[in-house]
Enzyme design. Structure first.
Site, mmCIF file in Angstrom:
data_model
loop_
_atom_site.group_PDB
_atom_site.id
_atom_site.type_symbol
_atom_site.label_atom_id
_atom_site.label_comp_id
_atom_site.label_asym_id
_atom_site.label_seq_id
_atom_site.Cartn_x
_atom_site.Cartn_y
_atom_site.Cartn_z
ATOM 1 N N LYS A 22 0.833 -1.209 0.000
ATOM 2 C CA LYS A 22 0.000 0.000 0.000
ATOM 3 C C LYS A 22 0.862 1.251 0.000
ATOM 4 O O LYS A 22 0.653 2.167 -0.795
ATOM 5 C CB LYS A 22 -0.893 0.012 1.235
ATOM 6 N N ASN A 23 1.860 1.307 0.900
ATOM 7 C CA ASN A 23 2.607 2.561 1.080
ATOM 8 C C ASN A 23 3.606 2.837 -0.029
ATOM 9 O O ASN A 23 4.119 3.937 -0.137
ATOM 10 C CB ASN A 23 3.253 2.603 2.469
ATOM 11 N N CYS A 117 -5.578 8.563 8.567
ATOM 12 C CA CYS A 117 -5.860 7.851 9.815
ATOM 13 C C CYS A 117 -5.888 8.817 11.001
ATOM 14 O O CYS A 117 -5.080 9.708 11.106
ATOM 15 C CB CYS A 117 -4.774 6.802 10.073
ATOM 16 N N ARG A 123 -0.889 15.363 12.399
ATOM 17 C CA ARG A 123 0.176 14.690 11.651
ATOM 18 C C ARG A 123 0.819 15.759 10.762
ATOM 19 O O ARG A 123 0.356 16.050 9.685
ATOM 20 C CB ARG A 123 -0.392 13.497 10.893
ATOM 21 N N ASP A 308 3.780 0.382 12.158
ATOM 22 C CA ASP A 308 2.514 -0.108 11.588
ATOM 23 C C ASP A 308 2.228 -1.555 11.968
ATOM 24 O O ASP A 308 1.182 -2.093 11.606
ATOM 25 C CB ASP A 308 2.535 0.024 10.062
ATOM 26 N N ARG A 400 -9.167 0.176 3.767
ATOM 27 C CA ARG A 400 -8.318 1.201 3.140
ATOM 28 C C ARG A 400 -6.980 0.591 2.747
ATOM 29 O O ARG A 400 -6.331 1.034 1.810
ATOM 30 C CB ARG A 400 -8.007 2.323 4.136
#
Ligand code: EPZ
Length: 432
Positions: A22-23, A117, A123, A308, A400
């Site tokens: 994903k990232n 998130c 953030r 994570d 997500r």
């Protein structure tokens, strides 16, 4: 409301194949804007965050073609504008990569402050903006929560030393620097696998990025980038999530399509806890037959133990014999999910960045919420390990970042399914 219904207490057994990272995907998709020709990107995970990034590009006039379920073709040469709709930007934190890509290609970007998130307090993106300024851009915030980045005379290579190790800022400056005039040096850069993946993608398009994966990245700007084909690496955190699930439930699972090197920190920690892990070229065999044993962990930037993975590991530690100490070394207050674990009988004491976990004999089913992506994954792991039928709410947060999580767990023996249940109805439906 869609919920996951999990009839837990069963060991996991079978094989699971990991999807694309994903990232990496949420950065590589905007990066395709920088090319003068079409980019074909393979192994793209089918997740909400990717869908949102593709929607943002479409809003900019980019031609997107889905060639099959995991391959997308992005033609960035047709971009019509550099302003992204506010409501779209707010849905995903990784939308900030549009600033680097649009600034890098068009020397102008108007992008809403990112969403994403809801953990870690505010953030910030101060390091991103510091990097853009180092390349000669001016940054202003416009009413309505927009950031406007501008470089009318183009971007010039610069030197940026990050105050904190930041994945997002490192990637964003790479995106802005690849077409800049001259060399850019990024110091105190993040070293995650997805940073290297982005660098490899950019270099496959003709960029000149050196040192990705170390804390110093040097980028020599080139006049233009061409299209090409690239395949995204497997998702380190999805793989780690399945590893932690086997630790919590017991059983044996072959986790396929992984890069073991990216999982070394997770493998080391789970091995300390009594989990047996055999490494193959592109797979791990994860087995837990005996008791789980307590351990201590501090989350750190790569190659340290990933933040994570903190909620998922903590959940497994709730069932380990002894007292474990978890220190969250990256984000502020990333422990909200522990309230939900306590509801299931866990014994956790949180004090700022530290959580002390006393192992318990078992967790008990309860209605719980997925507060964010990884907290949601932790709730699934807890439900799989707990006795009884757990229902998890707010599963959109999970979807997500996890492709077909229910189906993947069903395939390794989990008794879980998605159900549409009226808001507020916590009566536990019978497991199918
Ligand atoms: C990325 O977020 C990931 N998200 C996060 O994963 C992950 O937790 C994080 O990296 C750390 O690995 C994506 O890649 C889309 P950071 P990012 O910038 O880039 C501070 C998930 O579950 N900081 O590395 O936003 C920040 O407050 C998500 O997949 C600044 O102070 O994280 C934090 O304490 C959740 N100023 C630390 O640095 C800045 O300008 C690390 O943040 C930027 C960051």
């Amino acid at each position: 409301m869609t919920k996951y219904i999990i009839n837990g207490g069963k060991r996991l057994n079978g094989e699971v194949t990991i999807s694309g990272a994903k990232n990496a995907a949420v950065a590589i998709i905007p990066a395709a804007l920088l090319a003068d020709g079409p980019c074909r990107i393979e192994n793209v995970p089918k997740i909400i965050d990717v869908t949102l990034q593709l929607e943002i590009l479409r809003e900019l006039g980019v031609r997107i073609r889905l060639l099959n379920s995991t391959t997308v073709e992005i033609s960035g040469e047709a971009v019509g504008g550099s302003k992204v709709p506010y409501e779209l930007m707010r849905k995903i934190r990784a939308s900030y990569y549009l600033i680097g890509a649009l600034l890098g290609k068009y020397h102008h970007a108007e992008v809403a402050m990112p969403g994403g998130c809801n953990f870690g307090g505010i953030r910030p993106i101060d390091q991103h903006l510091k990097g853009f300024r180092a390349l000669g851009a001016t940054i202003e915030t416009r009413e309505g929560g927009y950031i406007v980045a501008d470089a009318p005379d183009g971007l010039k290579g610069g030197h940026v030393y990050f105050d904190v190790v930041s994945v997002g800022a490192t990637m964003n400056i790479m995106l802005a620097a690849v077409l800049a005039d001259g060399q850019t040096v990024i110091e105190n850069a993040a070293k995650e696998p997805h940073i290297v993946d982005l660098a490899n993608f950019l270099n496959s398009m003709g960029a000149d990025v050196k040192g990705a994966g170390t804390d110093i990245i040097k980028i020599r700007g080139v006049p233009k980038l061409h299209g090409g084909t690239y395949s995204i690496i497997p998702d380190q955190i999805e793989a780690g999530t399945f590893m932690a699930a086997v630790a919590a439930t017991g059983g044996q699972v072959l986790i396929k399509n992984v890069i073991p090197k990216h999982l070394e920190c997770i493998t080391a920690k789970l091995t300390e806890m009594g989990v047996e892990i055999d490494e193959f070229d592109d797979a791990l065999l994860v087995r837990r037959m005996g008791d789980l044993v307590k351990t201590n962990v501090k989350t750190m930037p790569y190659p340290g133990f990933p933040t994570d993975m903190q909620p998922q590991l903590t959940t497994a530690l709730c069932l380990a014999k002894g007292t474990s100490i978890i220190t969250e070394g990256v984000w502020d207050n990333r422990y909200r999910y522990t309230e939900e674990l306590t509801r299931m009988g866990a014994n956790i004491h949180v004090d700022g960045k530290i959580a002390v976990v006393e192992g318990v004999e078992e967790l008990k089913a309860a209605p719980v919420r997925a507060y964010d992506l990884r907290a949601g994954a932790a709730m699934v792991i807890a439900g799989l390990a707990a006795r009884g039928v757990t229902q998890v709410e707010q599963v959109t947060n999970i979807e997500r970042g996890y492709e077909n999580l229910v189906e993947k767990f069903q395939a390794i023996g989990a008794d879980m399914y998605r159900a549409e249940i009226p808001e507020g109805d916590t009566s536990l439906p019978e497991a199918k």
